[in-house]
Scaffold this motif. Structure first.
Motif, mmCIF file in Angstrom:
data_model
loop_
_atom_site.group_PDB
_atom_site.id
_atom_site.type_symbol
_atom_site.label_atom_id
_atom_site.label_comp_id
_atom_site.label_asym_id
_atom_site.label_seq_id
_atom_site.Cartn_x
_atom_site.Cartn_y
_atom_site.Cartn_z
ATOM 1 N N LEU A 193 -3.234 42.942 -15.245
ATOM 2 C CA LEU A 193 -3.615 43.628 -14.012
ATOM 3 C C LEU A 193 -4.913 44.399 -14.205
ATOM 4 C CD1 LEU A 193 -0.247 45.091 -12.641
ATOM 5 C CD2 LEU A 193 -1.458 43.066 -11.899
ATOM 6 N N LEU A 194 -4.993 45.079 -15.324
ATOM 7 C CA LEU A 194 -6.200 45.856 -15.583
ATOM 8 C C LEU A 194 -7.424 44.955 -15.643
ATOM 9 C CD1 LEU A 194 -5.372 48.588 -18.225
ATOM 10 C CD2 LEU A 194 -5.942 48.838 -15.825
ATOM 11 N N ALA A 195 -7.239 43.838 -16.321
ATOM 12 C CA ALA A 195 -8.381 42.926 -16.428
ATOM 13 C C ALA A 195 -8.787 42.430 -15.051
ATOM 14 C CB ALA A 195 -7.993 41.747 -17.323
ATOM 15 N N ALA A 196 -7.788 42.140 -14.223
ATOM 16 C CA ALA A 196 -8.100 41.643 -12.892
ATOM 17 C C ALA A 196 -8.815 42.705 -12.072
ATOM 18 C CB ALA A 196 -6.807 41.214 -12.195
ATOM 19 N N LEU A 197 -8.343 43.924 -12.150
ATOM 20 C CA LEU A 197 -8.970 44.993 -11.380
ATOM 21 C C LEU A 197 -10.372 45.276 -11.905
ATOM 22 C CD1 LEU A 197 -5.950 47.407 -10.987
ATOM 23 C CD2 LEU A 197 -7.056 46.074 -9.225
ATOM 24 N N ASP A 198 -10.536 45.020 -13.187
ATOM 25 C CA ASP A 198 -11.816 45.363 -13.793
ATOM 26 C C ASP A 198 -12.950 44.480 -13.297
ATOM 27 O OD1 ASP A 198 -12.927 45.828 -17.227
ATOM 28 O OD2 ASP A 198 -13.337 46.932 -15.391
#
Lengths: 305, 220, 487
Positions: free
Chosen positions: A112-117
């Protein structure tokens, strides 16, 4: 030497996990009347990706680089707690089922973090949908594990699945059938399969998991794909381990083969479902998961009596 | 095996709570009736032989064949909408069904059966089926759904009776009678819905349709 | 022999469905009603030498004889009114003022047949000594009385019928649960103990108290739905106001009593097994609740038939309250008085409806001027049902009040009096407004014949209030004795 046998669990998982993806695709091709990709396709893909380089956009930050290896590490750690076949898991302690669920959740968190990043709205949408589903699916998973622990009398995954001769089935067979069914639903949700997510879609608006992997390339994508395959293996070993308890064959390789076959069967079933079922409307997914939660609560009530 | 049937009954409960389509609910009631009809076969023989066969076959016939057929006939004749707007949504209904199951287990733990029974789950499941039926009655506005809820309620009572009290076949027959009466019930809905369809119509035409009276004849 | 009290009306009812001639049918109705009333009154007042008829599951004891006599008399008067009413209704399109709709009535044969079968089912209920049979007959009365409510083919009647069918059937299903619980509690004995009253009250029979309590709760809630106890009373105002007045009179006066009888049968068992105080607490709760709910809805009521229906709810509450404070005698007497007065009131209401063509209180003014007899009877009836001496309701309510005071807890009689007072205010206010004042219609029916049954019923209640012959006292106390009550 005995102490090393549990490592075989991990080795088998590491080597056989990408095979399941091939099984699924082959089954889908069979239903579609095609020949389909080779069974070992995912191995070739991972190999090809590892040899490639990756391009990183300037809007991404550190999470984008860290997420794939971190996720893989979490999954590998979780793998250490899963028993397989004739031998107990490498690590086990009372309450490790909670740790496993949290490790899986941590891997999802990294994704999720990677996607939001990336700062792109498609990834955001996919990430928010995934988080939305995980609220329900993790609760259902916990309820199933609770039911399994009540039935087997142990709070360790090892204790639940590695009961000699399937002691867990003497408690109440029909109830455990329900638990297996719910675990299968959890498998579908967590691995982004039909009817919750279509892995073959190319429309970003309908993607959930693919959206999150959209911007990764090269070794990052290889780690993502491998982690996804391992996650499938982990979650499939729960219902498969319940249905085909350990100790059904006298020797190690027989048990391991049986276990491998059980997981392959799960993969095949997933392929069948993907070929025959349609994807659920997004608003129906929480309802479906609530029903699954209700089923697991029912099983829990029956077992706790 | 008995446990399997009881589990199936609980699952059918949840399914009936979760679906708002009338045809699905009718099918659920049919399966439930079939499951309950088969229960006496798995109870250690208090009654055997001819009486057992008779009870099982009559129950199956009425609950799994006749009444669902009747409901479907009423549904077609009334042309009721496939989905209706319940007061409580599907998810909440399912969760309430689970709560009903928990309540049923709680109640049955307070009421220990004074004699031996085939399975400790019979009383809780019977109570939960009844509670589910009751919930469906109060949470649906469609009259046909309410009848289905009533049928489910009566299924639960019937299961309780048949599983515990096989020495008294008369009680079984009472249950049968109730089933037949529900058929009359259903006929009334037909008229009700027809009246709902035609808001302000010539009510002499309504009398023309009202041949649901059990043995009525016209005097004109 | 007493079985003929069931068989005769049943056969007559079936015959009524097929008889083509209206006159013959009405005569059949009235004849059967007369015979039934005469026979049951005879059985009640002069019980044959102490030995009750017992044959398998049928029989009469003091309790059922008493109830049978009461509803039989009511049915007699109601059937007389029915004959006159049906003659007036015969295939003439009626217009309902509120909706301006034309509606037709159901075939008269069905109505008459259902009336007779209804009497038969109620007799069966009184005759039953087996709880399963009681249950069957209760369900049968529900189903048979539904067409009676739906006599005027209208949307509102249909809705009322539907509500009646659904709620009462659910209630009766709950009562079936109670029956099953009773069977479980009796199964501790020799296996295969039937749930018939005679067996269960037999010597040395011990019923499991836990299951018996659970069973009583279900039976009270279940049959209490049929009886009209709050909070399960919601079908009552609709059904009793939409039905034609004949049916309303019978439903209010007879059917509610029969439901109470069914509960009392179970109560007998509870008394014999030592959980009487538990049951009385439940009776108290439901009784006070019913009276309170009725009081709330009577004030400001806009439909006079609904007013009467809520008054029925109140009186059922009083019946339960009476049993709770320990005077079964008062309860029995109140049951009879309520039946008679309520029947009279509904018959009056039917006449008022025929004259004024509206069920709304606001539309009815000055009855005494345009329909004198109706006005007198209506106002007297309202006063009577609120407990005005010298009518019988005063006597029974006074007995209940005395018992409430002697119970020690002073809160109970205070609440009882308060609620009765509120209801009195609501009802007499309405009665005065309706009976006196400037008439709202120019001309009313001056016929007396259709009011004769109402007059008879009120006179009966007056008689009960003034003079208690020994035979009658014996009958009432015999009934009360079975419920462990003292005068």
């Amino acid at each position: 030497m005995n102490n090393l046998y549990p490592l075989f669990n991990v080795i088998i998982a590491l080597t056989a996990a990408p095979l399941m993806s091939g099984v699924i695709n082959r089954v889908k091709a069979f239903f579609a009347g095609r020949k389909g990709p080779p069974l070992l396709q995912l191995y070739f893909d991972i190999g090809k990706l590892l040899l490639k380089g990756a391009v990183y956009s300037r809007t991404t930050g550190v999470f984008f680089r860290l997420a794939p290896p971190a996720g893989l590490v979490f999954i590998l750690t979780a793998l250490l707690f899963i028993p397989c076949g004739a031998y107990p898991a490498v690590l086990f302690f009372p309450g490790d089922m909670v740790l496993v669920v949290y490790l899986l959740g941590a891997q999802r968190f990294c994704m999720l973090l990677a996607a939001l990043d990336t700062g792109s709205s498609f990834e955001d949408m996919g990430a928010s949908r995934d988080a939305h589903f995980s609220v329900f699916s993790e609760a259902v998973l916990f309820l199933c594990l609770a039911a399994m622990s009540v039935a087997s009398g142990s709070v360790s995954l090892n204790g639940m699945l590695f009961t000699a001769g399937g002691r867990i089935w003497q408690v109440s067979p029909p109830v455990l059938v329900v638990v297996v069914f719910v675990l299968y639903i959890v498998l579908l949700v967590e691995n982004y399969r039909v009817p919750f997510d279509d892995p073959n879609t190319h429309l970003e608006l309908t993607m959930i998991h693919e959206a999150m992997a959209l911007d990764h390339g090269g070794p990052d994508l290889a780690m993502f794909e491998y982690a996804a395959a391992l996650k499938f293996w982990i979650l499939a070993s729960l219902p498969a381990g319940l249905l085909f308890p350990c100790g059904m064959k006298p020797d190690f390789f027989g048990n391991a083969a049986l276990f491998l076959g059980a997981i392959a069967l799960t993969a095949a079933l997933t392929g069948v479902l993907e070929s025959c079922a349609a994807r659920l409307r997004l608003v129906k997914v929480p309802q479906m998961l609530t029903a699954a939660a209700a089923l697991s609560v029912v099983a829990l009530i029956f077992l706790a009596k | 095996m008995l446990d399997g049937i009881l589990m199936l009954l609980v699952l059918l409960n949840l399914f009936s709570l979760g679906s708002t389509r009338i045809s699905a609910s009718i099918r659920v009631v049919a399966y439930q009736g079939a499951a309950i009809g088969l229960v006496p076969l798995f109870l250690p023989g208090k009654i055997t032989g001819g009486i057992l066969v008779a009870i099982v076959s009559v129950t199956l016939l009425v609950k799994a064949v006749i009444l669902p057929w009747f409901l479907r006939y009423a549904q077609k004749r009334v042309n009721v909408r496939r989905e209706e707007k319940p007061f409580v949504g599907a998810s909440t209904s399912i969760l309430s069904g689970v709560a009903a199951l928990g309540t049923a287990f709680f109640i049955s733990s307070r009421l220990p059966i004074p004699f031996a029974v085939a399975s400790p789950f019979i009383v809780p499941v019977a109570l939960s089926v009844s509670l589910t039926g009751f919930f469906i009655i109060i949470s649906r506005a469609e009259a046909l759904s309410q009848v289905i809820g009533y049928l489910i309620l009566e299924n639960g009572i019937y299961l309780f009776g048949i599983a515990l009290l096989l020495e008294q076949p008369l009680l079984v027959e009472i249950g049968m009678l109730l089933d037949v009466f529900v058929g009359i019930f259903v006929m009334g809905i037909t008229v009700f819905h027809i009246s709902r369809e035609f808001e302000h119509t010539d009510t002499s035409r309504l009398s023309g349709l009202a041949d649901w009276l059990p043995e009525g004849k016209r005097s004109e | 022999m007493a079985i003929f009290l069931f068989l005769a009306p049943f056969a007559a009812g079936l015959a009524a469905f097929v008889i083509k001639s209206d006159r013959l049918r009405r005569r059949l109705l009235f004849t059967v009603a007369c015979a039934h009333a005469a026979f049951s009154l005879y059985l009640c007042l002069f019980p044959p030498g102490g030995e009750d008829y017992r044959w398998l599951w049928f029989g009469l004891d003091a309790l059922s004889r008493y109830f049978m006599a009461v509803f039989s008399l009511l049915f007699l008067c109601a059937s007389f009114y029915a004959v006159i009413y049906l003659k007036g209704e015969k295939s003439r399109p009626r217009e309902k003022k509120e909706e301006g709709l034309l509606f037709n009535n159901a075939p008269e044969a069905a109505f008459t047949g259902c009336l007779l079968v209804f009497l038969a089912c109620m007799s069966l209920l009184a005759l039953s000594r087996h709880f399963g049979l009681i249950w069957i007959s209760m369900e049968a009365t529900t189903l048979v009385s539904a067409p009676l409510i739906y006599f005027h083919r209208q949307r509102s009647s249909l809705e009322a019928t539907w509500k009646y069918l659904l709620i009462c059937s659910v209630g009766i299903a709950l009562a079936l649960f109670g029956n099953l619980f009773l069977a479980v509690s009796a199964s501790g004995q020799s296996p295969g103990t039937e749930i018939s009253i005679d067996r269960l009250l037999g010597p040395g029979v011990r019923l499991d108290p836990l299951w018996l309590k659970a069973g009583f709760i279900f039976v009270l809630v279940g049959y209490g739905t049929k009886m009209g106890l709050a909070p399960m009373h919601t079908w009552l105002p609709d059904a009793h106001s939409e039905a034609p007045s004949v049916a309303s009179a019978l439903l209010s006066g007879a059917l509610l009593n029969c439901a109470f009888l069914a509960v009392l049968r179970f109560y007998q068992l509870c008394l014999a097994n030592g959980i009487g105080s538990f049951c009385r607490e439940l009776f108290l709760i439901f009784g006070i609740l019913s009276m309170a709910v009725a009081a709330v809805f009577i004030i400001g009521q806009s439909d006079y038939k609904r007013l009467l229906a809520y008054s029925s709810v109140e009186h059922m509450g009083i019946l339960c309250f009476a049993v709770a404070v320990g005077t079964a005698y008062g309860s029995m007497l109140q049951a009879a008085n309520h039946s008679f007065i309520k029947g009279a009131l509904f018959i009056c209401a039917g006449n008022i409806l025929a004259g004024f063509r509206s069920k709304r209180i606001a539309d009815v003014r000055g009855i005494a001027h345009v329909m004198p007899w109706a006005g007198i009877l209506w106002f007297t009836g309202i006063l009577a049902i609120c407990g005005m001496p010298p009518f019988g309701a005063f006597l029974s309510e006074w007995i209940i009040l005395k018992a409430a005071f002697s119970g020690g807890n002073l809160l109970l009689p205070v609440v009882y009096l308060f609620l009765l007072g509120v209801i009195f205010i609501g009802m007499t206010g309405t009665g005065i407004r309706m009976t006196f004042g400037v008439p709202s219609i120019p001309e009313g029916k001056k016929s007396f014949l259709s009011l004769l049954p109402a007059l008879l019923l009120l006179l009966l209640s007056l008689f009960l209030g003034i003079y208690m012959p020994a035979a009658l006292d014996g009958a009432v106390s015999g009934a009360a004795a079975l419920l462990g009550g003292q005068g």
